[in-house]
Design an enzyme around this catalytic site. Structure first.
Site, PDB file in Angstrom:
ATOM      1  N   CYS A 136       0.774  -1.215   0.111  1.00  0.00           N
ATOM      2  CA  CYS A 136       0.052  -0.274   0.022  1.00  0.00           C
ATOM      3  C   CYS A 136       0.841   1.357  -0.125  1.00  0.00           C
ATOM      4  O   CYS A 136       2.010   1.198   0.462  1.00  0.00           O
ATOM      5  CB  CYS A 136      -1.007  -0.153   1.309  1.00  0.00           C
ATOM      6  SG  CYS A 136      -1.808  -1.527   1.344  1.00  0.00           S
TER       7      CYS A 136
ATOM      8  N   ARG B 120       4.383   1.028  -6.108  1.00  0.00           N
ATOM      9  CA  ARG B 120       4.520  -0.089  -4.915  1.00  0.00           C
ATOM     10  C   ARG B 120       3.358  -1.209  -5.258  1.00  0.00           C
ATOM     11  O   ARG B 120       3.194  -1.916  -4.673  1.00  0.00           O
ATOM     12  CB  ARG B 120       4.013   0.908  -3.824  1.00  0.00           C
ATOM     13  CG  ARG B 120       4.836   1.640  -3.249  1.00  0.00           C
ATOM     14  CD  ARG B 120       4.486   2.555  -2.013  1.00  0.00           C
ATOM     15  NE  ARG B 120       4.441   1.919  -0.936  1.00  0.00           N
ATOM     16  CZ  ARG B 120       5.269   1.654  -0.077  1.00  0.00           C
ATOM     17  NH1 ARG B 120       6.611   2.200  -0.377  1.00  0.00           N
ATOM     18  NH2 ARG B 120       5.088   0.983   0.752  1.00  0.00           N
TER      19      ARG B 120
ATOM     20  N   TRP C  30      -3.002  -2.580  -1.819  1.00  0.00           N
ATOM     21  CA  TRP C  30      -2.565  -3.735  -2.225  1.00  0.00           C
ATOM     22  C   TRP C  30      -3.041  -4.927  -1.362  1.00  0.00           C
ATOM     23  O   TRP C  30      -2.647  -5.098  -0.306  1.00  0.00           O
ATOM     24  CB  TRP C  30      -1.029  -3.693  -2.449  1.00  0.00           C
ATOM     25  CG  TRP C  30      -0.341  -5.059  -3.100  1.00  0.00           C
ATOM     26  CD1 TRP C  30      -0.404  -5.123  -4.491  1.00  0.00           C
ATOM     27  CD2 TRP C  30       0.284  -6.038  -2.556  1.00  0.00           C
ATOM     28  NE1 TRP C  30       0.230  -6.381  -4.695  1.00  0.00           N
ATOM     29  CE2 TRP C  30       0.631  -7.030  -3.665  1.00  0.00           C
ATOM     30  CE3 TRP C  30       0.633  -6.304  -1.362  1.00  0.00           C
ATOM     31  CZ2 TRP C  30       1.405  -8.079  -3.359  1.00  0.00           C
ATOM     32  CZ3 TRP C  30       1.485  -7.608  -1.194  1.00  0.00           C
ATOM     33  CH2 TRP C  30       1.697  -8.580  -2.275  1.00  0.00           C
TER      34      TRP C  30
ATOM     35  N   ASN D  52      -1.043   0.704   6.082  1.00  0.00           N
ATOM     36  CA  ASN D  52      -0.036   0.001   5.210  1.00  0.00           C
ATOM     37  C   ASN D  52       0.384  -1.019   6.228  1.00  0.00           C
ATOM     38  O   ASN D  52       0.996  -0.647   7.315  1.00  0.00           O
ATOM     39  CB  ASN D  52       1.031   0.605   4.605  1.00  0.00           C
ATOM     40  CG  ASN D  52       2.102  -0.269   3.831  1.00  0.00           C
ATOM     41  OD1 ASN D  52       1.762  -1.339   3.608  1.00  0.00           O
ATOM     42  ND2 ASN D  52       3.115   0.155   3.795  1.00  0.00           N
ATOM     43  N   GLY D  53       0.288  -2.337   6.050  1.00  0.00           N
ATOM     44  CA  GLY D  53       0.759  -3.170   6.985  1.00  0.00           C
ATOM     45  C   GLY D  53      -0.175  -4.321   7.127  1.00  0.00           C
ATOM     46  O   GLY D  53      -1.209  -4.488   6.503  1.00  0.00           O
TER      47      GLY D  53
ATOM     48  N   GLU E 107      18.367 -14.720 -12.601  1.00  0.00           N
ATOM     49  CA  GLU E 107      17.734 -13.290 -12.978  1.00  0.00           C
ATOM     50  C   GLU E 107      17.210 -13.233 -14.106  1.00  0.00           C
ATOM     51  O   GLU E 107      16.187 -12.582 -14.373  1.00  0.00           O
ATOM     52  CB  GLU E 107      18.925 -12.297 -12.634  1.00  0.00           C
ATOM     53  CG  GLU E 107      18.582 -10.812 -13.023  1.00  0.00           C
ATOM     54  CD  GLU E 107      17.621 -10.291 -11.937  1.00  0.00           C
ATOM     55  OE1 GLU E 107      17.196 -11.177 -10.930  1.00  0.00           O
ATOM     56  OE2 GLU E 107      17.008  -9.364 -12.064  1.00  0.00           O
TER      57      GLU E 107
ATOM     58  N   LYS F 296      13.255 -11.913 -14.421  1.00  0.00           N
ATOM     59  CA  LYS F 296      12.798 -10.988 -15.281  1.00  0.00           C
ATOM     60  C   LYS F 296      11.930 -11.262 -16.287  1.00  0.00           C
ATOM     61  O   LYS F 296      10.655 -10.743 -16.132  1.00  0.00           O
ATOM     62  CB  LYS F 296      13.931 -10.256 -16.107  1.00  0.00           C
ATOM     63  CG  LYS F 296      15.073  -9.472 -15.139  1.00  0.00           C
ATOM     64  CD  LYS F 296      14.457  -7.991 -14.916  1.00  0.00           C
ATOM     65  CE  LYS F 296      13.707  -8.235 -13.171  1.00  0.00           C
ATOM     66  NZ  LYS F 296      14.494  -8.193 -12.106  1.00  0.00           N
TER      67      LYS F 296
ATOM     68  N   GLU G 129       8.511 -12.092 -14.431  1.00  0.00           N
ATOM     69  CA  GLU G 129       7.696 -11.307 -13.700  1.00  0.00           C
ATOM     70  C   GLU G 129       7.042 -10.365 -14.736  1.00  0.00           C
ATOM     71  O   GLU G 129       5.869  -9.654 -14.390  1.00  0.00           O
ATOM     72  CB  GLU G 129       8.271 -10.599 -12.437  1.00  0.00           C
ATOM     73  CG  GLU G 129       9.466  -9.772 -12.823  1.00  0.00           C
ATOM     74  CD  GLU G 129      10.174  -9.159 -11.608  1.00  0.00           C
ATOM     75  OE1 GLU G 129       9.640  -9.036 -10.496  1.00  0.00           O
ATOM     76  OE2 GLU G 129      11.587  -8.817 -11.758  1.00  0.00           O
TER      77      GLU G 129
ATOM     78  N   HIS H 229      19.919 -33.737 -14.925  1.00  0.00           N
ATOM     79  CA  HIS H 229      19.241 -34.291 -13.719  1.00  0.00           C
ATOM     80  C   HIS H 229      17.799 -34.495 -13.631  1.00  0.00           C
ATOM     81  O   HIS H 229      17.265 -34.391 -12.745  1.00  0.00           O
ATOM     82  CB  HIS H 229      19.916 -33.838 -12.642  1.00  0.00           C
ATOM     83  CG  HIS H 229      21.628 -34.181 -12.532  1.00  0.00           C
ATOM     84  ND1 HIS H 229      21.942 -35.536 -12.414  1.00  0.00           N
ATOM     85  CD2 HIS H 229      22.418 -33.208 -12.603  1.00  0.00           C
ATOM     86  CE1 HIS H 229      23.441 -35.329 -12.309  1.00  0.00           C
ATOM     87  NE2 HIS H 229      23.651 -33.895 -12.695  1.00  0.00           N
TER      88      HIS H 229
ATOM     89  N   LYS I 258       6.387  -3.251  -5.526  1.00  0.00           N
ATOM     90  CA  LYS I 258       7.886  -2.714  -5.716  1.00  0.00           C
ATOM     91  C   LYS I 258       8.624  -3.165  -4.407  1.00  0.00           C
ATOM     92  O   LYS I 258       9.589  -3.736  -4.277  1.00  0.00           O
ATOM     93  CB  LYS I 258       8.094  -1.278  -5.746  1.00  0.00           C
ATOM     94  CG  LYS I 258       9.390  -0.850  -5.911  1.00  0.00           C
ATOM     95  CD  LYS I 258      10.055  -1.349  -7.124  1.00  0.00           C
ATOM     96  CE  LYS I 258      11.606  -1.017  -7.361  1.00  0.00           C
ATOM     97  NZ  LYS I 258      12.330  -1.906  -8.254  1.00  0.00           N
TER      98      LYS I 258
HETATM   99  O1  M6R Z   1      13.897  -3.935  -2.267  1.00  0.00           O
HETATM  100  P1  M6R Z   1      14.407  -5.481  -2.368  1.00  0.00           P
HETATM  101  O2  M6R Z   1      15.922  -5.516  -2.930  1.00  0.00           O
HETATM  102  O3  M6R Z   1      14.655  -6.048  -0.788  1.00  0.00           O
HETATM  103  O4  M6R Z   1      13.579  -6.292  -3.045  1.00  0.00           O
HETATM  104  C1  M6R Z   1      13.680  -7.614  -3.249  1.00  0.00           C
HETATM  105  C2  M6R Z   1      12.863  -8.330  -4.326  1.00  0.00           C
HETATM  106  O5  M6R Z   1      11.364  -8.082  -3.736  1.00  0.00           O
HETATM  107  C3  M6R Z   1      12.894  -7.745  -5.407  1.00  0.00           C
HETATM  108  O6  M6R Z   1      13.996  -7.829  -6.168  1.00  0.00           O
HETATM  109  C4  M6R Z   1      11.941  -8.368  -6.264  1.00  0.00           C
HETATM  110  O7  M6R Z   1      12.256  -9.729  -6.615  1.00  0.00           O
HETATM  111  C5  M6R Z   1      11.818  -7.910  -7.847  1.00  0.00           C
HETATM  112  N1  M6R Z   1      10.559  -7.757  -8.442  1.00  0.00           N
HETATM  113  C6  M6R Z   1      12.767  -8.130  -8.937  1.00  0.00           C
HETATM  114  O8  M6R Z   1      12.502  -7.517 -10.259  1.00  0.00           O
END
Ligand code: M6R
Length: 607
Positions: free
Chosen positions: A2, A27, A75, A101-102, A483, A487, A490, A506, A602
């Site tokens: 949020c 966010r 959120w 938020n929380g 990674e 990417k 997501e 394997h 985010k």
């Molecule tokens: O802010 P942070 O680096 O702690 O966030 C960690 C992950 O939530 C963040 O890297 C997430 O995997 C991203 N969406 C990747 O693109």
């Protein structure tokens, strides 16, 4: 997560709040709302979906009248993402409105109790309990801070909230516990928000609220109190150097693209002041008084975790430090054996990731020192770590992390050189070769990025029909393969798995067929022959292959993608943007919401 923005001042508040909410869109959110006090009444506007839906409802002329109010992007955690569950929430009498938020963990029992006492609930959220509790507190206590303090003593969980009352237009109360909240201090106006960009265009003077702090403010004054004792707390106002431009798209179609293209600048900024060329030394004064750890535990999530995994290869090779890299959500629940001569390195772009913070707290409970590597100045990771190294990537708005990882890799590389030197084990030529390559890297990358994008765009069209991808790499390229897969999944919603290339045989190789392509990292390094053999196995099963590679590797695959050859591990700084751009172009081609992918936030401030 949020997003919260609260404003009190001399301007029409609603445009300020709506603009603030737009800056917090990164966010992730599924509904939005705002409230203000006017003519002894709380006025409430909420809508599910995008902010435009809320804006469409702000048509009444009274919208321009209030000069204070609160806003929220939600959120969903408890209850569907619909209008009824959108914040702000009111108490039974409609006197108070609150955004939160929380997560309030004991909300169910509190709610039942409050219902028995006659409180009427209108949503399925945990948040609504809090506004009812404050209303209950106000029946027994004479002041808002007292009532809030009492209400907060009843709840378990995390919160950042802002509250207004119909009886005190212009006043705002806010507090935080384990969720981010900051105070923006202006002239004749004050702000509270989840993040700085929400008010950056009005003020750069910020007060970082700590857990257990409560602020009471109006247009001309603010005071922070301890939630428990209600004693005033002296707070420093800090001036932030970010500019509004930095938090905007700067001509790019998406924040993600802009942030990928910022990487040359990020590398320059990360290196600035970190290398003493005369003495041939890496400068990390933040760590000078800490002994080199006997063992390092790297704790992080998502992309930051991949950066940690990448660093493990370097730290072991050049600094001779045993390294364990662990996903923070696992680290926090293990029965850890940590020794006093070990260190924890917490990596986080946002500095607010709940699991990473829990890892820090656990390490500190066990008496282990924590180094925070994070991007956001004054974030909770920064404040709770014993030492902090800032990555200086600037605000990262796109949900998909790109330039932040680049900055993490630079700092982790420098950390390796720094500890390698202190251990006196760094191979002689490594520092000079690193310095030499780093100094030309930003320029080379600047030239290369448009070419990488073009190639990524062409490949994305060719492979857009694929439903699954493998990303393969070995050694230092294995974390990058992870990674690349993260990417792609997501932002384009194409299933992708990252694997150590040698692990394919394997089990995973059973999936290979002509419709299941592989994206390989086949660079000109000591593991190339091994990777080539692994790719032969894929080819033999009819799998199509895209491979990031170098000239003269003699690699025969469907789509070789040649990168300019750099020295040693610094090739990663070319591989990373290629992977990012491939995912980006794929998502754009498939018409996905690149900067705000579905179901993601985010900054993940809940467990
Ligand atoms: O802010 P942070 O680096 O702690 O966030 C960690 C992950 O939530 C963040 O890297 C997430 O995997 C991203 N969406 C990747 O693109």
């Amino acid at each position: 997560m949020c997003g919260i923005i609260a404003y009190t001042g001399h301007r029409p508040a609603i445009p300020v709040i709506v603009e603030g909410l737009k800056k917090l869109e990164y966010r992730g959110y599924d509904s939005a709302g705002l409230a203000f006090a006017l003519s002894e009444q709380i006025h409430l506007y909420r809508a599910s979906g995008k902010l435009e839906a809320l804006e469409d409802r702000l048509t009444s002329p009274i919208i321009m009248q209030p000069t204070s109010g609160i806003g929220h992007t939600r959120w969903a955690t408890h209850g569907l993402p619909n209008e009824q569950n959108a914040h702000p929430h009111l108490d039974s009498s409609g006197s108070l409105a609150l955004v939160h938020n929380g997560i309030i963990e004991n909300f169910q029992e509190l709610r039942e109790e409050l219902i028995k006492e006659g409180h009427q609930f209108n949503s399925e959220t945990d948040t609504e309990v809090l506004v009812h509790l404050i209303a209950k507190g106000l029946q027994k206590m004479s002041s808002f801070p007292e009532a809030i303090s009492w209400a907060l003593s009843q709840i378990e969980g995390s919160y950042a909230f802002a509250l207004i009352s119909k009886d005190y237009p212009g006043k705002i109360w806010a507090a935080r516990q384990a969720s981010p909240l900051l105070l923006g201090v202006g002239t004749g106006e004050n702000f509270v928000a989840s993040d700085i960009p929400a008010f950056l265009q009005y003020t750069k003077d910020v007060v970082f609220l700590e857990d257990g702090e409560l602020v009471e403010m109006d247009a001309n004054s603010w005071q922070v109190y301890s939630v428990d004792s209600l004693k005033p707390v002296d707070k420093q106002v800090q001036h932030i150097a970010w500019d509004v431009q930095a938090a905007q798209k700067g001509g790019f179609k998406h924040f993600m693209l802009k942030e990928i293209f910022e990487q040359p600048r990020v590398i320059r900024d990360c290196l600035a002041g970190r290398i003493d060329r005369k003495k041939e030394q890496v400068i990390l004064t933040e760590l000078d008084d800490l002994p080199v750890p006997r063992r390092l535990h790297i704790v992080a999530c998502g992309t930051s975790y991949h950066a940690g995994l990448w660093a493990k290869y370097l730290l072991e090779k050049w600094a001779h430090i045993p390294v364990e890299v662990e996903i923070a959500s696992e680290f926090r629940y293990r029965h850890l054996v940590l020794n006093p001569d070990e260190l924890v390195l917490a990596i986080s772009q946002s500095g607010e990731t709940a699991d990473t913070l829990a890892g820090i707290r656990l390490a500190k409970e066990k008496g282990i020192k924590v180094i925070g590597l994070c991007n956001v100045v004054g974030s909770t990771v920064a404040r709770e770590s014993d030492r902090v190294i800032y990555t200086q990537a600037g605000p990262e708005i796109s949900v998909a992390s790109t330039k932040a990882m680049c900055s993490q890799l630079v700092l982790l590389y420098l950390l390796t050189l720094y500890w390698g030197q202190r251990q006196k084990v760094l191979p002689l030529d490594v520092l000079s070769k690193s310095i030499h390559t780093f100094s030309s890297l930003p320029d080379i990358l600047e030239t290369e990025l448009p070419r990488l994008r073009e190639k990524a765009a062409a490949l994305s069209q060719e492979y857009a029909a694929a439903r699954s991808f493998f990303f393969l790499g070995r050694g230092i390229n294995y974390p990058l393969a992870l990674e690349g897969a993260l990417k792609l999944k997501e932002i384009s919603y194409i299933h992708a798995e990252g694997y150590a290339a040698g692990e394919m045989k394997h089990g995973p190789i059973a999936l290979i067929d002509p419709n299941f392509p592989t994206f390989a990292l086949a660079l000109n390094d000591e593991l190339l022959p091994k990777v080539k053999s692994n790719l032969k196995e894929v080819e033999a099963r009819g799998g199509k292959i895209i491979a990031l590679t170098h000239p003269q590797t003699d690699l025969k695959v469907d789509h070789p993608w040649e990168l300019p050859l750099l020295w040693g591990p610094l090739n990663s700084f070319m591989v990373l943007p290629a992977l990012q751009l491939f995912a980006y172009e794929m998502a754009v081609y498939l018409g996905k919401d690149v900067d705000q992918p579905r179901n993601l936030a985010k900054s993940v401030t809940v467990e």
